[in-house]
Design an enzyme around this catalytic site. Structure first.
Site, short mmCIF file in Angstrom:
data_model
loop_
_atom_site.label_atom_id
_atom_site.label_comp_id
_atom_site.label_asym_id
_atom_site.label_seq_id
_atom_site.Cartn_x
_atom_site.Cartn_y
_atom_site.Cartn_z
N ALA A 105 0.85 -1.19 0.00
CA ALA A 105 0.00 0.00 0.00
C ALA A 105 0.88 1.24 0.00
O ALA A 105 2.10 1.13 0.21
CB ALA A 105 -0.90 0.02 1.23
N LYS A 106 0.30 2.36 -0.25
CA LYS A 106 1.02 3.63 -0.10
C LYS A 106 0.01 4.73 0.08
O LYS A 106 -1.14 4.62 -0.37
CB LYS A 106 1.85 3.92 -1.36
CG LYS A 106 3.03 4.83 -1.10
CD LYS A 106 4.15 4.07 -0.44
CE LYS A 106 5.42 4.86 -0.35
NZ LYS A 106 6.57 3.97 -0.17
#
Ligand code: GLU
Length: 416
Positions: A105-106
């Site tokens: 994720a980011k």
């Protein structure tokens, strides 16, 4: 951002290139190429002058078949949804490659944090944290620092989440200050991992670290810590740059002195005993190891033919475009790809997350030893794959990572 260097297009190209060398089910490829979930938030922050500013932020979860999604939060004016997508995808491969039980994720906010007061930064961090709390959770999505964020921002995120959910949830975020359940060694972990990667790459390429020269692009957390550990390894760091400019000293820069100078003045420029150098010259410099530790898209088709470094150790995420990769490979430059080279950060994040759940904390030397073991093992796995297949180091790393995600997906199957 020019279309050619769109990070998301880069990430997809790298994925497709690796998949073309693998024998994967078409449906599996379709699934792991896709992004699972994207959240865009636009939210107000009260500024110190009493006015209201609106900010846009993101949290993208690429894939969670191997575990909860994991990845940092970036505060930078150029943050976009496509950049966040690319960074999320790179986290999936990075975690899989290092055998961490995480997906990718980011997150990010389009803001220049250097232009905010500390109180504005606190209000922005807390409001952004509250906006993403609908998908952030110690069991499903765990942020960490990235460009423009730091342990203090992580402390605010942890506190905000904890107040909204009740209790105190140290495992919801990593890269926290040590007194709040942060891991020993997390702050320097990415730079230490870059050094382990560069050291192993030098060993493989017959270069003595004590004779080696190093150039570092970027002097944020990753750049400064990489420079420090390369210096401690006995290599000569001859050039360093940041957003304001670069410096050069053929005898080697005094890195502890430079860290102190940058802390005091806010930049590496005008460091006594050094000459100014442009970013372009730094990238093209004759040296053994080049460490790009700034942003993505720095080594391109235009400047790749000029690179004289023998080894590129990617401290940043996505510093090399696919076009540049081809040129570097044909010119025999040995690239330690980002998903391997800078994985020390998320590796110690994993250690921190485990410590957070257990409420039991490890000593700094234990963290460093486990980090070294994990990095060296992963480096050797990629090297084996590179030698076995003849693929360049990045594609070799991707095939390992993608293979692990594909295998886990096929075991889990599709719901319902
Ligand atoms: N932002 C770092 C990275 O790109 C660390 C992510 C983490 O620790 O979760 O790898």
């Amino acid at each position: 951002m020019s279309r050619k260097n769109n990070p998301y297009e880069m990430a997809l190209k790298q994925f497709d290139a690796a998949v073309s060398h693998m024998d994967l089910d078409e449906g599996t490829v379709k699934y792991i190429r896709s992004i699972r979930r994207e959240l865009t938030v636009t939210f107000p922050v009260e500024m110190d002058d009493g006015g209201i500013e609106m900010f846009t932020g993101y949290r993208v979860q690429h894939n969670n078949v191997l575990g909860p999604t994991k990845g940092g939060i970036r505060f930078h004016p150029n943050v976009t949804l496509d950049e966040t997508r690319a960074l999320a995808m790179w986290m999936t491969w990075k975690s899989a490659l290092l055998r961490l039980p995480f997906g990718g994720a980011k997150g990010g906010v389009a803001v220049d944090p250097r232009k905010l007061s500390i109180n504005e930064l606190r209000r922005l961090s807390r409001r952004y944290a509250s906006e993403i709390t609908i998908i952030m959770n110690p069991e499903s999505d765990i942020p960490a620092p990235d460009v423009g964020t730091n342990p203090q921002v992580m402390a605010w995120i942890m506190d905000t989440y904890s107040w909204l959910r009740g209790g105190t949830a140290p495992a919801v975020v990593t890269g926290k200050p040590v007194p709040l359940g942060g891991s020993q060694g997390r702050l320097e972990a990415t730079g230490m991992g870059v050094m382990f990667s560069a050291r192993e790459a030098m060993k493989y390429n017959g270069i003595d670290p004590k004779e080696a020269t190093v150039a570092v692009q970027g002097f944020g957390n990753v750049g400064s810590m990489s420079a420090r550990f390369m210096h401690e390894l006995g290599s000569r760091v001859v050039a360093v740059s940041d957003v304001y400019g670069g410096i050069y000293n053929s005898n080697g820069i005094d890195i502890p002195g430079l860290i102190e100078h940058a802390r005091r003045t806010g930049s590496v420029t005008d460091f006594p005993g050094s000459e100014p150098i442009t970013n372009e010259d730094l990238l093209a410099m004759k040296c053994d190891v080049l460490i790009p530790a700034a942003l993505e898209g720095q080594i391109t088709e235009e400047n790749a033919p000029k690179i004289q470094a023998k080894i590129i150790a990617e401290g940043a995420n996505g510093p090399t475009t696919p076009g540049a990769d081809k040129i570097l490979h044909s010119r025999g430059v040995f690239v330690v790809p980002d998903i391997l080279c800078n994985a020390g950060g998320v590796t110690v994040s994993y250690f921190e997350w485990v410590q957070g759940w257990q409420h039991f904390f490890w000593r700094r030397d234990e963290v460093a030893r486990k980090l070294e073991e994990t990095m060296v093992e992963s480096f050797n796995a990629v090297l084996d794959q590179h030698e076995k297949t003849g693929l360049d180091m990045r594609t070799a790393a991707y095939t390992l990572a993608i293979g692990r995600v594909a295998e886990a997906f096929e075991m889990r199957g599709i719901f319902p």
